[in-house]
Design an enzyme around this catalytic site. Sequence first.
Site, mmCIF file in Angstrom:
data_model
loop_
_atom_site.group_PDB
_atom_site.id
_atom_site.type_symbol
_atom_site.label_atom_id
_atom_site.label_comp_id
_atom_site.label_asym_id
_atom_site.label_seq_id
_atom_site.Cartn_x
_atom_site.Cartn_y
_atom_site.Cartn_z
ATOM 1 N N ASP A 218 -3.139 33.128 28.965
ATOM 2 C CA ASP A 218 -4.644 34.244 28.982
ATOM 3 C C ASP A 218 -5.947 33.929 27.719
ATOM 4 O O ASP A 218 -6.895 34.108 27.725
ATOM 5 C CB ASP A 218 -3.762 35.731 28.631
ATOM 6 C CG ASP A 218 -5.216 36.462 28.738
ATOM 7 O OD1 ASP A 218 -5.717 36.520 30.164
ATOM 8 O OD2 ASP A 218 -4.932 37.085 28.122
ATOM 9 N N ASP B 128 -7.479 37.354 31.648
ATOM 10 C CA ASP B 128 -7.768 36.463 32.394
ATOM 11 C C ASP B 128 -6.827 36.459 33.240
ATOM 12 O O ASP B 128 -7.226 35.899 34.018
ATOM 13 C CB ASP B 128 -8.052 35.059 31.896
ATOM 14 C CG ASP B 128 -9.576 35.647 30.445
ATOM 15 O OD1 ASP B 128 -10.045 35.979 31.231
ATOM 16 O OD2 ASP B 128 -8.805 34.539 29.067
ATOM 17 N N ASP B 129 -6.105 36.238 33.128
ATOM 18 C CA ASP B 129 -4.196 36.893 33.674
ATOM 19 C C ASP B 129 -4.904 37.625 35.109
ATOM 20 O O ASP B 129 -4.488 37.663 36.392
ATOM 21 C CB ASP B 129 -2.609 36.909 33.453
ATOM 22 C CG ASP B 129 -2.427 35.022 32.512
ATOM 23 O OD1 ASP B 129 -3.031 35.128 32.672
ATOM 24 O OD2 ASP B 129 -1.413 36.231 31.410
ATOM 25 N N LEU B 130 -5.063 39.060 34.636
ATOM 26 C CA LEU B 130 -5.065 39.914 35.868
ATOM 27 C C LEU B 130 -6.667 39.542 36.747
ATOM 28 O O LEU B 130 -6.525 39.988 37.931
ATOM 29 C CB LEU B 130 -5.403 41.479 34.926
ATOM 30 C CG LEU B 130 -4.221 41.900 34.287
ATOM 31 C CD1 LEU B 130 -4.779 43.078 33.169
ATOM 32 C CD2 LEU B 130 -3.162 42.167 35.074
ATOM 33 N N GLY C 103 -5.614 36.729 39.088
ATOM 34 C CA GLY C 103 -5.022 37.075 39.755
ATOM 35 C C GLY C 103 -5.432 38.302 40.983
ATOM 36 O O GLY C 103 -5.783 37.728 42.491
#
Length: 405
Positions: free
Chosen positions: A150, A178-180, A183
């Site tokens: 991230d 960024d991860d969230l 996803g």
Amino acid sequence: MPESPADQAALAASQTRLPLNGITVLDLTLARAGPTAVRHFADWGADVIRIEPPPGEGEDVAGRRHGFDFQNLHRNKRAITLNLKTREGHEAFMRLAQKADVILENMRANVKHRLKVSYDDVRAINPRIVYGSISGFGQDGPYGARAGVDQIAQGMGGLMSITGEPGRGPMRVGIPVDDLTAGNLLALGCMMALFDRERTGVGRWVTTSLLEAQVFMLDFQASRWLMEGEVAGQAGNDHPTGIPTGVFPTSDGHINIAASSSRVFTRFCEAIGRPGWLQREDWKTQAGRSRDRKAINAAIGEITATKPSAHWIELFEANGIPCGPINTIDQVFADPQVRHLGMATKMHSPHVGDTEVVASAINISGFSKAIRSYPPDAGEHTGEILKSVGYSDAELNDMRQKGVI
């Protein structure tokens, strides 16, 4: 007023029938971006089978698994252990894949090909499969083989250059945005591919990456560059283009105020007893106020610092001026609106007892978003799941002895 029998029946149905019932998802995800995508499927009724390698010796599996992060990410799933590097493990995976609707993974781009569990491998036996992939930087291209996390994507995607106070250097955002986002986007893309499959009978490979998600999330800051040639910089707590919008001191803390439009700024000046500000040539337009942001922010701060936050929030709310407190996380979950929205949802686990995790932020009329099952222990459902695709007890015992499961 007591619920009618019809209301009670509807509530019961909402908890047993969910929008994604009948969809089987194989979860090969790791860390956070992939599990964020899977969580949408799990929360809304899909049969999610989490596939993990058998634990290595000395790993603190239970400690991580029963901690707040894993528990929040992995509810409403079943779990098996499977060593995909073995012939038997790969064969078991392909049996499961043959009957699955969705496979989700966020391995480094080339790993799934090395394990022979890629989209091309699976669609050869199941052309209806929807296969979702998250990578750091894309499935190919100059950075395709790189691992990504991230914070690296926050930096490469421009976010850290516009976060924080001017002159203080780059600053990461306080959540793995960024991860969230990756996803969430992958889940959305896979839902669209499932919808398309209803018409065509054919699955799709859906991909995104941390870098793509970050560039997408730049939004108007990106279009400022693409259309106007403006490179945004750090603006601290000020809105990048609309002033006054930002954090202002009060006698007992700070509040956020957003009064940048001409209409709201007029109401704001009248509410704080400064109608004369409306006659200042340099403050009459949003562009002018943005150019003179330091002066106008300082003038507002001198006034707001004289009274407590609650006074200003009550006053501004009464005059239709967007504002709000700046809560710590404990205050967030004590907030009456957050409590009304049910964003802390109850969950019972035999491992951690009665607890709460973060609820889905999606609401669909007629359906409950209550947690149905606790995050499973590693391999908790290995036997029942593999038996469902034809494995006998003797075969399972042999696979255990070989370290396959």
